[in-house]
Design an enzyme around this catalytic site. Structure first.
Site, PDB file in Angstrom:
ATOM      1  N   GLN A   9      -8.947   1.552   6.872  1.00  0.00           N
ATOM      2  CA  GLN A   9      -9.890   2.061   7.866  1.00  0.00           C
ATOM      3  C   GLN A   9     -11.325   1.879   7.404  1.00  0.00           C
ATOM      4  O   GLN A   9     -11.617   1.993   6.217  1.00  0.00           O
ATOM      5  CB  GLN A   9      -9.594   3.556   8.050  1.00  0.00           C
ATOM      6  CG  GLN A   9     -10.060   4.113   9.370  1.00  0.00           C
ATOM      7  CD  GLN A   9      -9.408   5.457   9.655  1.00  0.00           C
ATOM      8  OE1 GLN A   9      -8.277   5.693   9.279  1.00  0.00           O
ATOM      9  NE2 GLN A   9     -10.113   6.336  10.331  1.00  0.00           N
ATOM     10  N   SER A  87      -4.548   1.960   1.554  1.00  0.00           N
ATOM     11  CA  SER A  87      -4.290   3.066   2.488  1.00  0.00           C
ATOM     12  C   SER A  87      -3.581   2.553   3.744  1.00  0.00           C
ATOM     13  O   SER A  87      -2.454   2.079   3.669  1.00  0.00           O
ATOM     14  CB  SER A  87      -5.609   3.782   2.808  1.00  0.00           C
ATOM     15  OG  SER A  87      -5.384   4.933   3.563  1.00  0.00           O
ATOM     16  N   LEU A  88      -4.251   2.595   4.896  1.00  0.00           N
ATOM     17  CA  LEU A  88      -3.689   2.045   6.132  1.00  0.00           C
ATOM     18  C   LEU A  88      -3.196   0.611   5.935  1.00  0.00           C
ATOM     19  O   LEU A  88      -2.169   0.193   6.499  1.00  0.00           O
ATOM     20  CB  LEU A  88      -4.764   2.083   7.228  1.00  0.00           C
ATOM     21  CG  LEU A  88      -4.593   1.144   8.423  1.00  0.00           C
ATOM     22  CD1 LEU A  88      -3.462   1.619   9.306  1.00  0.00           C
ATOM     23  CD2 LEU A  88      -5.881   1.019   9.205  1.00  0.00           C
ATOM     24  N   ARG A 112       0.654   7.611  12.831  1.00  0.00           N
ATOM     25  CA  ARG A 112      -0.099   8.042  11.647  1.00  0.00           C
ATOM     26  C   ARG A 112      -1.506   8.478  12.037  1.00  0.00           C
ATOM     27  O   ARG A 112      -1.999   9.526  11.611  1.00  0.00           O
ATOM     28  CB  ARG A 112      -0.156   6.875  10.651  1.00  0.00           C
ATOM     29  CG  ARG A 112      -0.905   7.148   9.349  1.00  0.00           C
ATOM     30  CD  ARG A 112      -0.927   5.860   8.524  1.00  0.00           C
ATOM     31  NE  ARG A 112      -1.395   6.036   7.148  1.00  0.00           N
ATOM     32  CZ  ARG A 112      -2.637   5.842   6.751  1.00  0.00           C
ATOM     33  NH1 ARG A 112      -3.558   5.459   7.627  1.00  0.00           N
ATOM     34  NH2 ARG A 112      -2.970   6.005   5.471  1.00  0.00           N
ATOM     35  N   HIS A 194      -5.710  11.476   2.031  1.00  0.00           N
ATOM     36  CA  HIS A 194      -5.128  11.348   0.683  1.00  0.00           C
ATOM     37  C   HIS A 194      -5.386  12.597  -0.172  1.00  0.00           C
ATOM     38  O   HIS A 194      -5.774  12.505  -1.332  1.00  0.00           O
ATOM     39  CB  HIS A 194      -5.622  10.072  -0.008  1.00  0.00           C
ATOM     40  CG  HIS A 194      -5.253   8.842   0.766  1.00  0.00           C
ATOM     41  ND1 HIS A 194      -3.951   8.387   0.836  1.00  0.00           N
ATOM     42  CD2 HIS A 194      -5.988   8.026   1.551  1.00  0.00           C
ATOM     43  CE1 HIS A 194      -3.913   7.323   1.633  1.00  0.00           C
ATOM     44  NE2 HIS A 194      -5.131   7.085   2.076  1.00  0.00           N
ATOM     45  N   GLN A 243       2.393   8.819   0.685  1.00  0.00           N
ATOM     46  CA  GLN A 243       1.068   8.183   0.644  1.00  0.00           C
ATOM     47  C   GLN A 243      -0.070   9.027   1.233  1.00  0.00           C
ATOM     48  O   GLN A 243      -1.175   9.045   0.699  1.00  0.00           O
ATOM     49  CB  GLN A 243       1.134   6.820   1.360  1.00  0.00           C
ATOM     50  CG  GLN A 243      -0.030   5.906   1.047  1.00  0.00           C
ATOM     51  CD  GLN A 243      -0.580   5.215   2.271  1.00  0.00           C
ATOM     52  OE1 GLN A 243      -0.882   5.852   3.274  1.00  0.00           O
ATOM     53  NE2 GLN A 243      -0.702   3.905   2.203  1.00  0.00           N
TER      54      GLN A 243
END
Length: 290
Positions: A9, A87-88, A112, A194, A243
């Site tokens: 992102q 991440s994403l 998500r 996170h 995650q």
């Protein structure tokens, strides 16, 4: 060995993916399929939308995912020997490596995004970038604060992102400046990604991940949670569920990929953030932006 990495992102921009749509039949087909799955024309926002529209939660994550995955599918010589995503971007990496189908990957990314949005609305929370401070000092300061604040993104040496409750993050930033950080500044994000603040989103996404079919990937996937090579579907699923509340070990992932034989890194998706981070982690490897 060729490593392919996929951004997260924040890499979105107006016009993203438009050239792919206009120049490749396979891209056009996948973008239209995405519009159907999502129930709105995300392509209109990606190609012509404002920065504000692109920042909407239901748009940002699917948009970055689509740009990355569809770009990978149009590359003539796409034969990854290892993959990772920030991440994403891990979802893009899983589709690109065959662990997830395009349709299932998009559905999970959409779920998500919405689950994270809901979690952000429960408690005011944020993230901050800390520059030029040793990782262990950052971790120790976070541990000393009363309230939730944790190391969230290990981006490259000297660049770490912390995440947690607003007050705790602000207090940590002050202490980090006192400890010699060049900068410790709040980021314009919707919440504490996170970190333990994402627990409601993790629970919601866990059910969706459990119900989705995963394959063993065609090459090792270096997941954010472990920063090590994973090749079986069951472990990939387990790590993907953790995650959202665990830190992104990007520095460690890149170092491990290099130790395992990666000589070139190709960033697939919008922007060049990961190419920049890889160069800061190791100046010897070749970096390419697809």
């Amino acid at each position: 060995m060729k490593a392919y990495v996929f951004p997260g992102q924040g890499a979105q921009f107006t016009g993203m993916g438009k050239d792919l749509y206009e120049n490749a039949a396979v891209a056009r087909e996948l973008f239209e399929k995405a519009n159907e799955i999502l129930g709105f024309r995300i392509t209109d926002i990606m190609f012509e939308g404002t920065a504000e529209q692109l920042k909407e939660t239901k748009v940002t994550q699917p948009a970055v995912f689509l740009h990355s995955v569809i770009l990978a599918k149009t590359l003539a010589d796409f034969q990854p020997e290892m993959v990772a995503g920030h991440s994403l971007g891990e979802f893009s990496a899983l589709v690109a490596s065959g662990a997830l189908s395009f349709e299932d990957g998009l559905k999970l990314v959409s779920q998500r995004a919405l689950a994270m949005q809901k979690a952000c609305e429960i408690t005011p929370s944020t993230m901050a970038a800390v520059l030029n401070l040793d990782d262990t000092i950052v971790e120790d300061i976070c541990a000393s604060i009363d309230g939730v604040v944790v190391a969230a993104n290990y981006n490259c040496p000297g660049q770490l992102v912390i995440s947690g409750e607003f007050k705790a993050v602000e207090e940590a930033c002050e202490k980090m400046k006192e400890a010699g950080a060049k900068r410790a500044l709040l980021l314009p994000v919707g919440g504490a990604f996170h970190s333990p603040m994402m627990e409601p989103a993790r629970e919601e996404l866990a059910a969706a991940i459990e119900a989705t079919h995963f394959n063993d990937p065609i090459c090792p996937v270096y997941q954010n949670v472990t920063a090590s090579a994973v090749k079986d579907a069951a472990t990939i699923k387990k790590n993907l569920i953790i995650q959202l509340t665990a830190p992104v070990k990007w520095t460690q992932s890149v170092e491990q990929m290099i130790a395992d034989g990666a000589t070139s890194f190709t960033e697939v998706g919008p922007g060049k953030v990961l190419v920049g981070l890889v160069n800061k982690i190791n100046k010897e490897v070749t970096t390419i932006s697809a």
